[in-house]
Design an enzyme around this catalytic site. Structure first.
Site, PDB file in Angstrom:
ATOM      1  N   SER A   1       0.827  -1.209   0.000  1.00  0.00           N
ATOM      2  CA  SER A   1       0.000   0.000   0.000  1.00  0.00           C
ATOM      3  C   SER A   1       0.862   1.260   0.000  1.00  0.00           C
ATOM      4  O   SER A   1       2.014   1.250   0.428  1.00  0.00           O
ATOM      5  CB  SER A   1      -0.916   0.012   1.223  1.00  0.00           C
ATOM      6  OG  SER A   1      -1.721  -1.147   1.246  1.00  0.00           O
TER       7      SER A   1
HETATM    8  N1  SAH Z   1      -0.457  -5.036   4.181  1.00  0.00           N
HETATM    9  C1  SAH Z   1       0.208  -5.316   2.934  1.00  0.00           C
HETATM   10  C2  SAH Z   1      -0.663  -4.941   1.746  1.00  0.00           C
HETATM   11  C3  SAH Z   1      -0.823  -6.109   0.834  1.00  0.00           C
HETATM   12  S1  SAH Z   1      -2.081  -6.011  -0.400  1.00  0.00           S
HETATM   13  C4  SAH Z   1       1.582  -4.670   2.883  1.00  0.00           C
HETATM   14  O1  SAH Z   1       1.937  -3.952   3.833  1.00  0.00           O
HETATM   15  O2  SAH Z   1       2.328  -4.912   1.932  1.00  0.00           O
HETATM   16  C5  SAH Z   1      -3.318  -7.079   0.283  1.00  0.00           C
HETATM   17  C6  SAH Z   1      -2.932  -8.514   0.529  1.00  0.00           C
HETATM   18  O3  SAH Z   1      -4.108  -9.183   0.988  1.00  0.00           O
HETATM   19  C7  SAH Z   1      -2.471  -9.291  -0.684  1.00  0.00           C
HETATM   20  O4  SAH Z   1      -1.192  -9.805  -0.420  1.00  0.00           O
HETATM   21  C8  SAH Z   1      -3.495 -10.430  -0.829  1.00  0.00           C
HETATM   22  O5  SAH Z   1      -2.938 -11.647  -1.259  1.00  0.00           O
HETATM   23  C9  SAH Z   1      -4.040 -10.531   0.583  1.00  0.00           C
HETATM   24  N2  SAH Z   1      -5.368 -11.112   0.740  1.00  0.00           N
HETATM   25  C10 SAH Z   1      -6.465 -10.971  -0.058  1.00  0.00           C
HETATM   26  N3  SAH Z   1      -7.504 -11.652   0.460  1.00  0.00           N
HETATM   27  C11 SAH Z   1      -7.065 -12.243   1.605  1.00  0.00           C
HETATM   28  C12 SAH Z   1      -7.670 -13.075   2.600  1.00  0.00           C
HETATM   29  N4  SAH Z   1      -8.958 -13.459   2.528  1.00  0.00           N
HETATM   30  N5  SAH Z   1      -6.908 -13.488   3.636  1.00  0.00           N
HETATM   31  C13 SAH Z   1      -5.621 -13.123   3.740  1.00  0.00           C
HETATM   32  N6  SAH Z   1      -4.989 -12.341   2.829  1.00  0.00           N
HETATM   33  C14 SAH Z   1      -5.701 -11.898   1.787  1.00  0.00           C
END
Ligand code: SAH
Length: 212
Positions: free
Chosen positions: A59
């Site tokens: 993000s």
């Molecule tokens: N907090 C992260 C942002 C990652 S983007 C950072 O600091 O980099 C969101 C992430 O959520 C992705 O990696 C995606 O694979 C994950 N995601 C999507 N649906 C999910 C679920 N139901 N459970 C766990 N992770 C999930």
């Protein structure tokens, strides 16, 4: 490394309204460039989201900061993050003194996050599963932060919040969401603040979106 760039990012975040001291200290300390793919390193301290592979993104720093400031984690509080991704948000929570639990559904991202936590000596509880149903075993949590966009507020997450606990979650359609900051006043009562507009990758799972 990249201290000047990090300090410039801090100045920008302050201008945009980020004031939480322990949060700013964490962003100053954590090397965001360690959480992005090598070719993205030159952009690591720009205030933008960056691709981390598998159609996912780390993000935008302002978004991470705004969500974390809204969550306002205190030392030793139990915080659950859904969507570990690069591990950067979890690292921020950890440096702020929280007991961090984080769930990622993508096995590759989960494994690389484990590696970076290990490298930095972070004691973070991570698991690879569907986080839309939370992590019941370790509930209740003082805070839950969802870093993927959800079609609605998952009931299990509300259930797994402690009284006075906060859930920070983007809710909307697949491309645009409103950030909801929900406080659990009692087992049945919740108060909600809403901040438009954010753009997260979709939360895929039982209480999220279906995989396309
Ligand atoms: N907090 C992260 C942002 C990652 S983007 C950072 O600091 O980099 C969101 C992430 O959520 C992705 O990696 C995606 O694979 C994950 N995601 C999507 N649906 C999910 C679920 N139901 N459970 C766990 N992770 C999930």
């Amino acid at each position: 490394m990249y201290e000047t760039e990090r300090n410039e990012l801090i100045d920008l975040l302050k201008k945009k309204g980020i004031q939480n001291k322990s949060l700013l200290a964490a962003i100053t300390k954590i090397e965001r460039h360690q959480f992005v793919p090598e070719i993205m390193i030159p952009n690591a301290y720009k205030d933008v989201a960056l691709p981390i592979g598998y159609d996912q993104t780390i993000s935008q720093p302002y978004t991470v900061a705004f969500m974390t400031q809204s969550l306002n984690p205190k030392p030793n509080q139990k915080i659950l993050e859904i969507g570990t991704g690069s591990g950067y948000q979890a690292a921020i929570l950890y440096e702020m003194g929280a007991k961090v639990f984080t769930i990622e559904r993508n096995n590759n991202l989960y494994n690389s996050a484990l590696k970076i936590f290990d490298k930095l000596g972070y004691n973070i509880a991570a698991r690879c599963s569907d986080g839309s149903i939370g992590w019941e075993e370790f509930s209740p949590f003082d805070g839950i932060i969802v870093t993927a966009g959800s079609p609605s507020v998952p009931k299990n997450l509300l259930k797994q919040l402690a009284i006075n606990g906060k859930l920070v979650i983007p809710v909307g359609d697949r491309s645009t969401q409103i950030l909801k900051i929900i406080t659990k006043a009692s087992e049945e009562e919740f108060t909600t603040d809403e901040v438009p507009y954010f753009a997260f990758v979709p939360l895929i799972g039982r209480e999220g979106w279906k995989e396309k």
